[in-house]
Design a protein around this motif. Structure first.
Motif, PDB file in Angstrom:
ATOM      1  N   ALA A 318       0.828  -1.212   0.000  1.00  8.18           N
ATOM      2  CA  ALA A 318       0.000   0.000   0.000  1.00  8.18           C
ATOM      3  C   ALA A 318       0.861   1.260   0.000  1.00  8.18           C
ATOM      4  O   ALA A 318       0.486   2.280  -0.596  1.00  8.18           O
ATOM      5  CB  ALA A 318      -0.947  -0.004   1.199  1.00  8.18           C
ATOM      6  N   LEU A 319       2.010   1.198   0.640  1.00  7.35           N
ATOM      7  CA  LEU A 319       2.914   2.349   0.679  1.00  7.35           C
ATOM      8  C   LEU A 319       3.712   2.513  -0.611  1.00  7.35           C
ATOM      9  O   LEU A 319       4.385   3.527  -0.800  1.00  7.35           O
ATOM     10  CB  LEU A 319       3.875   2.211   1.862  1.00  7.35           C
ATOM     11  N   GLY A 320       3.664   1.519  -1.492  1.00  7.63           N
ATOM     12  CA  GLY A 320       4.419   1.602  -2.739  1.00  7.63           C
ATOM     13  C   GLY A 320       5.864   1.172  -2.603  1.00  7.63           C
ATOM     14  O   GLY A 320       6.740   1.668  -3.326  1.00  7.63           O
ATOM     15  N   ALA A 321       6.133   0.211  -1.699  1.00  9.28           N
ATOM     16  CA  ALA A 321       7.508  -0.235  -1.459  1.00  9.28           C
ATOM     17  C   ALA A 321       8.062  -1.008  -2.655  1.00  9.28           C
ATOM     18  O   ALA A 321       7.328  -1.671  -3.399  1.00  9.28           O
ATOM     19  CB  ALA A 321       7.562  -1.112  -0.210  1.00  9.28           C
ATOM     20  N   VAL A 359      10.965   1.839   1.352  1.00 11.42           N
ATOM     21  CA  VAL A 359       9.603   2.200   1.736  1.00 11.42           C
ATOM     22  C   VAL A 359       9.436   3.715   1.617  1.00 11.42           C
ATOM     23  O   VAL A 359      10.037   4.470   2.395  1.00 11.42           O
ATOM     24  CB  VAL A 359       9.297   1.763   3.183  1.00 11.42           C
ATOM     25  N   PRO A 360       8.633   4.199   0.671  1.00 20.52           N
ATOM     26  CA  PRO A 360       8.432   5.654   0.552  1.00 20.52           C
ATOM     27  C   PRO A 360       7.699   6.218   1.767  1.00 20.52           C
ATOM     28  O   PRO A 360       6.826   5.567   2.350  1.00 20.52           O
ATOM     29  CB  PRO A 360       7.567   5.794  -0.712  1.00 20.52           C
ATOM     30  N   ARG A 361       8.055   7.420   2.135  1.00 20.76           N
ATOM     31  CA  ARG A 361       7.309   8.116   3.180  1.00 20.76           C
ATOM     32  C   ARG A 361       6.038   8.708   2.575  1.00 20.76           C
ATOM     33  O   ARG A 361       5.919   8.863   1.352  1.00 20.76           O
ATOM     34  CB  ARG A 361       8.163   9.229   3.796  1.00 20.76           C
ATOM     35  N   LEU A 362       5.088   9.007   3.437  1.00 18.88           N
ATOM     36  CA  LEU A 362       3.849   9.608   2.960  1.00 18.88           C
ATOM     37  C   LEU A 362       4.111  11.045   2.510  1.00 18.88           C
ATOM     38  O   LEU A 362       4.748  11.825   3.223  1.00 18.88           O
ATOM     39  CB  LEU A 362       2.798   9.594   4.064  1.00 18.88           C
ATOM     40  N   ALA A 363       3.627  11.369   1.328  1.00 19.26           N
ATOM     41  CA  ALA A 363       3.745  12.730   0.820  1.00 19.26           C
ATOM     42  C   ALA A 363       2.575  13.569   1.322  1.00 19.26           C
ATOM     43  O   ALA A 363       1.604  13.058   1.893  1.00 19.26           O
ATOM     44  CB  ALA A 363       3.771  12.719  -0.711  1.00 19.26           C
ATOM     45  N   ARG A 364       2.646  14.841   1.087  1.00 19.99           N
ATOM     46  CA  ARG A 364       1.562  15.728   1.494  1.00 19.99           C
ATOM     47  C   ARG A 364       0.278  15.312   0.768  1.00 19.99           C
ATOM     48  O   ARG A 364       0.276  15.077  -0.446  1.00 19.99           O
ATOM     49  CB  ARG A 364       1.913  17.167   1.156  1.00 19.99           C
ATOM     50  N   GLY A 365      -0.799  15.211   1.506  1.00 18.67           N
ATOM     51  CA  GLY A 365      -2.074  14.813   0.934  1.00 18.67           C
ATOM     52  C   GLY A 365      -2.300  13.321   0.915  1.00 18.67           C
ATOM     53  O   GLY A 365      -3.381  12.861   0.536  1.00 18.67           O
ATOM     54  N   PHE A 388      -4.560   0.677   3.275  1.00 20.22           N
ATOM     55  CA  PHE A 388      -5.128   1.647   2.336  1.00 20.22           C
ATOM     56  C   PHE A 388      -4.292   2.925   2.350  1.00 20.22           C
ATOM     57  O   PHE A 388      -4.049   3.499   3.417  1.00 20.22           O
ATOM     58  CB  PHE A 388      -6.564   2.007   2.741  1.00 20.22           C
ATOM     59  N   ARG A 389      -3.855   3.359   1.177  1.00 18.13           N
ATOM     60  CA  ARG A 389      -3.208   4.656   1.054  1.00 18.13           C
ATOM     61  C   ARG A 389      -3.980   5.471   0.017  1.00 18.13           C
ATOM     62  O   ARG A 389      -4.114   5.072  -1.140  1.00 18.13           O
ATOM     63  CB  ARG A 389      -1.751   4.531   0.614  1.00 18.13           C
ATOM     64  N   PHE A 390      -4.495   6.614   0.465  1.00 16.45           N
ATOM     65  CA  PHE A 390      -5.283   7.485  -0.405  1.00 16.45           C
ATOM     66  C   PHE A 390      -4.563   8.811  -0.603  1.00 16.45           C
ATOM     67  O   PHE A 390      -4.044   9.393   0.365  1.00 16.45           O
ATOM     68  CB  PHE A 390      -6.664   7.768   0.207  1.00 16.45           C
ATOM     69  N   ASP A 391      -4.516   9.275  -1.834  1.00 16.91           N
ATOM     70  CA  ASP A 391      -4.063  10.630  -2.153  1.00 16.91           C
ATOM     71  C   ASP A 391      -5.316  11.494  -2.275  1.00 16.91           C
ATOM     72  O   ASP A 391      -6.168  11.235  -3.139  1.00 16.91           O
ATOM     73  CB  ASP A 391      -3.293  10.642  -3.470  1.00 16.91           C
ATOM     74  N   ILE A 392      -5.413  12.519  -1.439  1.00 17.11           N
ATOM     75  CA  ILE A 392      -6.649  13.293  -1.345  1.00 17.11           C
ATOM     76  C   ILE A 392      -6.372  14.759  -1.629  1.00 17.11           C
ATOM     77  O   ILE A 392      -5.385  15.330  -1.137  1.00 17.11           O
ATOM     78  CB  ILE A 392      -7.271  13.134   0.061  1.00 17.11           C
ATOM     79  N   ASP A 393      -7.252  15.340  -2.410  1.00 16.84           N
ATOM     80  CA  ASP A 393      -7.177  16.771  -2.693  1.00 16.84           C
ATOM     81  C   ASP A 393      -8.583  17.340  -2.596  1.00 16.84           C
ATOM     82  O   ASP A 393      -9.495  16.900  -3.311  1.00 16.84           O
ATOM     83  CB  ASP A 393      -6.599  17.031  -4.081  1.00 16.84           C
ATOM     84  N   GLU A 394      -8.755  18.284  -1.674  1.00 11.14           N
ATOM     85  CA  GLU A 394     -10.048  18.931  -1.462  1.00 11.14           C
ATOM     86  C   GLU A 394     -11.164  17.910  -1.250  1.00 11.14           C
ATOM     87  O   GLU A 394     -12.254  18.000  -1.809  1.00 11.14           O
ATOM     88  CB  GLU A 394     -10.386  19.861  -2.629  1.00 11.14           C
ATOM     89  N   GLY A 395     -10.858  16.907  -0.419  1.00 11.75           N
ATOM     90  CA  GLY A 395     -11.876  15.943  -0.041  1.00 11.75           C
ATOM     91  C   GLY A 395     -12.204  14.895  -1.081  1.00 11.75           C
ATOM     92  O   GLY A 395     -13.167  14.143  -0.924  1.00 11.75           O
ATOM     93  N   ARG A 396     -11.387  14.780  -2.121  1.00 11.33           N
ATOM     94  CA  ARG A 396     -11.677  13.831  -3.203  1.00 11.33           C
ATOM     95  C   ARG A 396     -10.464  12.909  -3.412  1.00 11.33           C
ATOM     96  O   ARG A 396      -9.322  13.339  -3.290  1.00 11.33           O
ATOM     97  CB  ARG A 396     -11.983  14.602  -4.493  1.00 11.33           C
ATOM     98  N   ILE A 397     -10.721  11.641  -3.723  1.00 13.42           N
ATOM     99  CA  ILE A 397      -9.656  10.671  -3.942  1.00 13.42           C
ATOM    100  C   ILE A 397      -9.022  10.916  -5.307  1.00 13.42           C
ATOM    101  O   ILE A 397      -9.674  10.796  -6.344  1.00 13.42           O
ATOM    102  CB  ILE A 397     -10.200   9.227  -3.879  1.00 13.42           C
ATOM    103  N   MET A 398      -7.744  11.228  -5.306  1.00 21.44           N
ATOM    104  CA  MET A 398      -7.019  11.446  -6.549  1.00 21.44           C
ATOM    105  C   MET A 398      -6.344  10.160  -7.034  1.00 21.44           C
ATOM    106  O   MET A 398      -6.243   9.915  -8.235  1.00 21.44           O
ATOM    107  CB  MET A 398      -5.980  12.548  -6.372  1.00 21.44           C
ATOM    108  N   SER A 399      -5.862   9.352  -6.104  1.00 26.98           N
ATOM    109  CA  SER A 399      -5.304   8.033  -6.425  1.00 26.98           C
ATOM    110  C   SER A 399      -5.366   7.188  -5.167  1.00 26.98           C
ATOM    111  O   SER A 399      -5.524   7.712  -4.059  1.00 26.98           O
ATOM    112  CB  SER A 399      -3.869   8.132  -6.952  1.00 26.98           C
TER     113      SER A 399
END
Length: 493
Positions: A318-321, A359-365, A388-399
């Motif tokens: 989930a982290l993209g390792a 193991v990538p660290r979590l980015a902003r968002g 689960f790892r979600f990329d979120i922008d303005e309350g919406r799932i981007m990836s």
């Protein structure tokens, strides 16, 4: 090259040459030394009756860790100090402080499990941790008792382990550290046996590479928390064993963007670093096995054995390792999810071994949530584990990256579910419920003694909804039972 192992025992260097690859530390203590205090209970690393303390140099200083000697190979003690319950009393009429506390607080009835509890408490005593009751409960989760009850044992821990250590082991700490440094200073590989059957302990990655290329059928052993059971329960013949604890693969490197974990780094060593990425990672590792298992088991071993119910692979996926493998001096990298091909089969050529996990660290968002579901809270195998790892922008799932263990023959990503939720607002419950149906396209779980297929699917869908709710409100206060459980246990134990 050396044809013997060397370790510290009762303040003196012990050297053994005539040992078999599958000899265990417990059998050596009981059958060879006749140190009979250490007991065999389950012979699979669950009950803790066989616990000893293993002293090793960690970041230059001496650290004692509890170890299940029943599944710990004798070769793994090379370069370490072994402390058993028989060693603690300085004289026949004296007791170690943790033993005195066990007596005072009535922490023993039949006594069979008591040596293991004492050795776990000895390690806690030397951790200089000032533990709370909850800390003690975690520390003793790998020691089972069926007659005394845990409250007096925990009371004994609180009475004895909240002060700085003041026994002869603390007094001779500098001397012990010097002995251990001397044992490791020669840098020699260990090879006991011949080309048909051997125990080998390479002292470098290059040495491991050469040896494994010549003997690709050999079994690589990092912590032996799995391989040990092949020996004690499956009674498998393993004529060629290569121990990895001195090969230089136990490193952990932190960069601004990633955490790089050597394949032989233990769960215990990696836990604080992974927890710094997200607290859920620390909680997953807290519930992985026991203190004894986490002291010896490794992140790389959890990946390389390819178990469909390993706890760390879904989280790391989930982290993209990515993982790095090496053979004959040549390295290659791949996304972790591509390493698992089918049940019991990984993308690893003969003679190729895992060297590190990036193991990538979590980015902003980016937001991470991980959940383990098992019948018991402590020291239990997962029925399923969702990450689960979600990329979120303005309350919406981007990836999204979603992975489960226990839902397929391998740890596996939920690609169709990921596509179904991309673009959805976190607040739109109806669309999320529809999207959760895509999990049935990603997975075809089986029924077994841990859970039925229907339970697994329903729970996976519930965990997806749980992750959405927690991230939407930025709180897990109303969706987690861990805090409530700790309060309850604190009152009852």
């Amino acid at each position: 090259m050396r044809s013997s192992i060397r370790f510290l025992r009762k303040g003196k260097v012990a050297e053994l040459a005539d040992i078999a690859p599958t000899d265990t530390l417990l059998d050596y203590l009981r059958l060879t030394e006749r140190s009979m205090g250490t007991k065999e209970g389950c012979a699979e690393g669950d009950c803790g009756a066989c616990t000893i303390a293993l002293g090793r140099l960690d970041r230059g200083g001496l650290r004692y860790q509890p170890v299940n000697s029943c599944i710990f190979l004798l070769g793994q003690v090379d370069g370490s100090e072994v402390v058993a319950v028989d060693d603690l009393a300085e004289a026949p009429d004296t007791l170690h402080p943790v033993q005195e506390a066990m007596v005072k607080h009535h922490g023993s009835q039949c006594g069979f499990c008591t040596p293991g509890f004492v050795m776990s408490l000895f390690s806690l005593y030397h951790a200089d941790a000032r533990p709370s009751r909850s800390d003690v409960n975690d520390w003793l989760a790998g020691n089972l008792c069926r007659c005394t009850g845990y409250r007096p044992i925990v009371d004994a821990a609180l009475a004895s382990c909240r002060t700085s250590p003041a026994d002869r082991y603390a007094e001779r700490k500098s001397e012990t550290e010097a002995h251990l440094k001397s044992l490791l200073s020669d840098g020699d590989d260990v090879f006991i046996g011949n080309d048909d059957a051997f125990l080998a302990i390479p002292a470098s990655v290059d040495g491991l590479d050469r040896l494994y290329a010549a003997h690709p059928e050999a079994i690589l052993v990092a912590g032996a928390t799995d391989v040990g059971l092949w020996i004690t329960k499956q009674l498998r013949a393993l004529p060629k064993i290569i121990c990895l604890h001195r090969a230089g693969l136990d490193f952990i490197e932190a960069t601004e963007d990633a955490l790089i974990i050597g394949s032989a780094a233990t769960y215990a060593a990696a836990q604080p670093h992974l927890a710094a990425i997200d607290p859920d990672l620390g909680e997953i590792l807290r519930r992985l096995g026991s203190k004894q298992v986490r002291s010896t088991g490794t992140i790389g071993g959890n990946i390389a054995n390819g178990s469909p119910i390993g706890d760390t692979p879904p989280v790391l996926i989930a982290l993209g390792a990515t993982v790095e493998l090496r053979r004959a001096g040549i390295t290659r990298q791949m996304p972790l999810e591509e390493f698992f091909l089918a049940y019991g089969k990984q993308d690893r050529a003969p003679g190729e071994f895992l060297t590190r996990i990036i193991v990538p660290r979590l980015a902003r968002g980016q937001h991470l949530r991980c959940y383990k579901v098992s019948k018991r809270f402590d020291q239990d195998i997962s029925a399923l584990l969702g990450a689960f790892r979600f990329d979120i922008d303005e309350g919406r799932i981007m990836s999204a990256r979603i992975a489960f263990g226990g839902m397929a023959a391998t740890p596996k990503r939920a690609f169709k579910t990921e596509s179904a939720i991309v673009g959805l607002p976190l607040a739109d419950e109806r669309q999320w419920r529809r999207a959760a149906g895509a999990l049935a396209e990603d997975y075809r779980p089986i029924s077994d003694h841990r859970a039925s297929a229907a339970y697994r699917m329903a729970t996976a869908q519930a965990l997806l909804e749980k992750a959405r709710r927690e991230i939407a409100v930025q709180s897990s206060r109303h969706t987690r039972v861990v805090g409530q459980r700790e309060v309850l246990v604190g009152r009852l134990v």
